[in-house]
Design an enzyme around this catalytic site. Sequence first.
Site, short mmCIF file in Angstrom:
data_model
loop_
_atom_site.label_atom_id
_atom_site.label_comp_id
_atom_site.label_asym_id
_atom_site.label_seq_id
_atom_site.Cartn_x
_atom_site.Cartn_y
_atom_site.Cartn_z
N GLY A 58 0.81 -1.22 0.00
CA GLY A 58 0.00 0.00 0.00
C GLY A 58 0.84 1.27 0.00
O GLY A 58 0.53 2.22 -0.72
N ASN B 132 -8.47 3.64 8.14
CA ASN B 132 -7.85 2.52 8.84
C ASN B 132 -7.91 2.64 10.36
O ASN B 132 -7.73 1.67 11.06
CB ASN B 132 -6.40 2.35 8.39
CG ASN B 132 -5.64 3.66 8.39
OD1 ASN B 132 -6.02 4.61 7.71
ND2 ASN B 132 -4.59 3.73 9.16
N GLN C 87 -7.62 -0.26 3.02
CA GLN C 87 -8.35 -0.80 4.17
C GLN C 87 -9.71 -1.38 3.77
O GLN C 87 -10.21 -2.29 4.42
CB GLN C 87 -8.53 0.29 5.24
CG GLN C 87 -8.86 -0.21 6.63
CD GLN C 87 -7.85 -1.19 7.21
OE1 GLN C 87 -8.16 -2.34 7.49
NE2 GLN C 87 -6.62 -0.74 7.37
N SER D 97 -3.54 -3.52 -1.00
CA SER D 97 -2.40 -4.20 -0.38
C SER D 97 -2.85 -5.56 0.15
O SER D 97 -3.84 -5.65 0.88
CB SER D 97 -1.85 -3.34 0.76
OG SER D 97 -0.79 -4.00 1.40
N HIS E 100 -1.82 -7.79 2.36
CA HIS E 100 -1.83 -8.27 3.76
C HIS E 100 -2.99 -7.71 4.58
O HIS E 100 -3.17 -8.08 5.73
CB HIS E 100 -0.48 -7.99 4.44
CG HIS E 100 -0.24 -6.56 4.83
ND1 HIS E 100 -0.35 -6.12 6.13
CD2 HIS E 100 0.09 -5.47 4.10
CE1 HIS E 100 -0.06 -4.82 6.18
NE2 HIS E 100 0.20 -4.41 4.96
N THR F 116 12.71 -7.23 -10.45
CA THR F 116 12.22 -8.58 -10.68
C THR F 116 10.92 -8.79 -9.91
O THR F 116 10.84 -8.49 -8.73
CB THR F 116 13.29 -9.60 -10.25
OG1 THR F 116 14.48 -9.33 -10.99
CG2 THR F 116 12.82 -11.02 -10.52
N CYS G 194 1.15 2.55 12.53
CA CYS G 194 2.22 3.41 12.06
C CYS G 194 2.61 4.44 13.10
O CYS G 194 3.70 5.00 13.03
CB CYS G 194 1.78 4.12 10.79
SG CYS G 194 0.94 3.01 9.68
C1 LIG Z 1 -2.12 -0.38 5.77
C2 LIG Z 1 -2.52 0.80 4.97
C3 LIG Z 1 -1.63 1.36 4.02
C4 LIG Z 1 -0.21 0.87 3.85
O1 LIG Z 1 -0.15 -0.40 3.29
P1 LIG Z 1 1.19 -1.28 3.41
O2 LIG Z 1 0.95 -2.43 2.52
O3 LIG Z 1 1.29 -1.67 4.86
O4 LIG Z 1 2.32 -0.41 2.99
C5 LIG Z 1 -2.08 2.43 3.28
N1 LIG Z 1 -3.32 2.92 3.42
C6 LIG Z 1 -4.20 2.40 4.31
C7 LIG Z 1 -5.57 2.99 4.41
C8 LIG Z 1 -3.82 1.32 5.11
O5 LIG Z 1 -4.70 0.83 5.99
#
Ligand SMILES: *Cc1c(COP(=O)(O)O)cnc(C)c1O
Length: 380
Positions: A71, A152, A180, A200, A202, A238, A326
Amino acid sequence: MDRIYLDNAATTRLSRRALAAMLPFMEGEQGNPSSLHSYAREARKALERARGQVAHCIGAEEGEIVFTSGGSEGNNYLLRGSIEANRERGRHVITSAVEHPSVLNTLYVMEKQGGIQLTVLPVDGYGRVSVADLFTAIRADTVLVSVMLANNEVGTLQPVSSIGNLCRERGILFHVDAVQGAGHMPLDVQALGADLLTISAHKFHGPRGAGAAYVRKGTNISSLIIGGEQEKHRRAGTENVAGAVGLAEALTEQIETMEQEKVRLHDLSHRLIDGILSAIPDCQLTGHPIERLPGIVSFLFENVSADELLALLDMQGIAASAGSACTAGSNVPSHVLQAMGLLDGRRCAPLRLSMGRFTKEDDVDRVLDVLQKTVARLRG
Ligand SMILES: *Cc1c(COP(=O)(O)O)cnc(C)c1O
């Protein structure tokens, strides 16, 4: 004692199905997708299949998907790349006060370097941007608007479709940080009117370190990571084939179970909200009561220290968060709660409980019990 994980807004457990899809691209001999042999062809095929899956999940075309490391990279790339490549269209950018740091700080740095003029829209007490405020903020030289799908820290949904419509009418690029919200609510780049969108893996039970950026066909954009020709010159390096495959599989799985999960998480959320508000005095729900993600609930507890609350919960096996991973460990108050006008000189602890596919009703009941006793102890 079984531990309870209620920090799914920070990161989620990798699903077995995503892991199983990734394994063939992690063990054994692997080809670089850019090479010219059979190993490479297999890797390339898997990568392009994953791209098609992701495109299908968000209403895009395959050529509009760029794989990234997540993200933060996605937001950096889409903002910097599109603003730089569309310089002749203007230098004014609009965003909101509750964006993720990977959006806000990127734009602040660009502003400081003199590259853009930035308007940061305020939010209401629920964390929502007003479309009327946006309308007023738009100038002749506005090149881009960036507003997140779902917050988030408090889970509030933004009126992104209306914002998308407005941007489209005015010929302004619209970026949506959907990190999110993706996998937790229907996502269609056409319905949103998004030109640029970030997800993202995860955050929806995919692997950490894998993401995707959507770039609408025909949008001028320069790349953030310069080097080879990968991702059609849009992102050198890569490719993380296993990551892309895991992302695509996790998103597909999440969408298949979305309707039933939405109802289940909504019920669990309300069990938490009703339980906490009825049993614990001097606390309030933060974020919008209805326009919110089903899995995130957040509260403010008066006369409690956030660090002490989280530490005591952790000692009792409950993993929660003060709002955002964060900013954990720093004493800086949440920019989101601050923008919502909730922190004016009060001593209070924010608490975010974020649920996911592996959260059970029993977990919620134990959290209710522990939380009530812990808050009472800290106050007493
Ligand atoms: C977690 C998050 C990100 C960052 O994503 P990462 O994959 O951890 O770098 C950006 N924006 C929002 C709203 C998030 O919740």
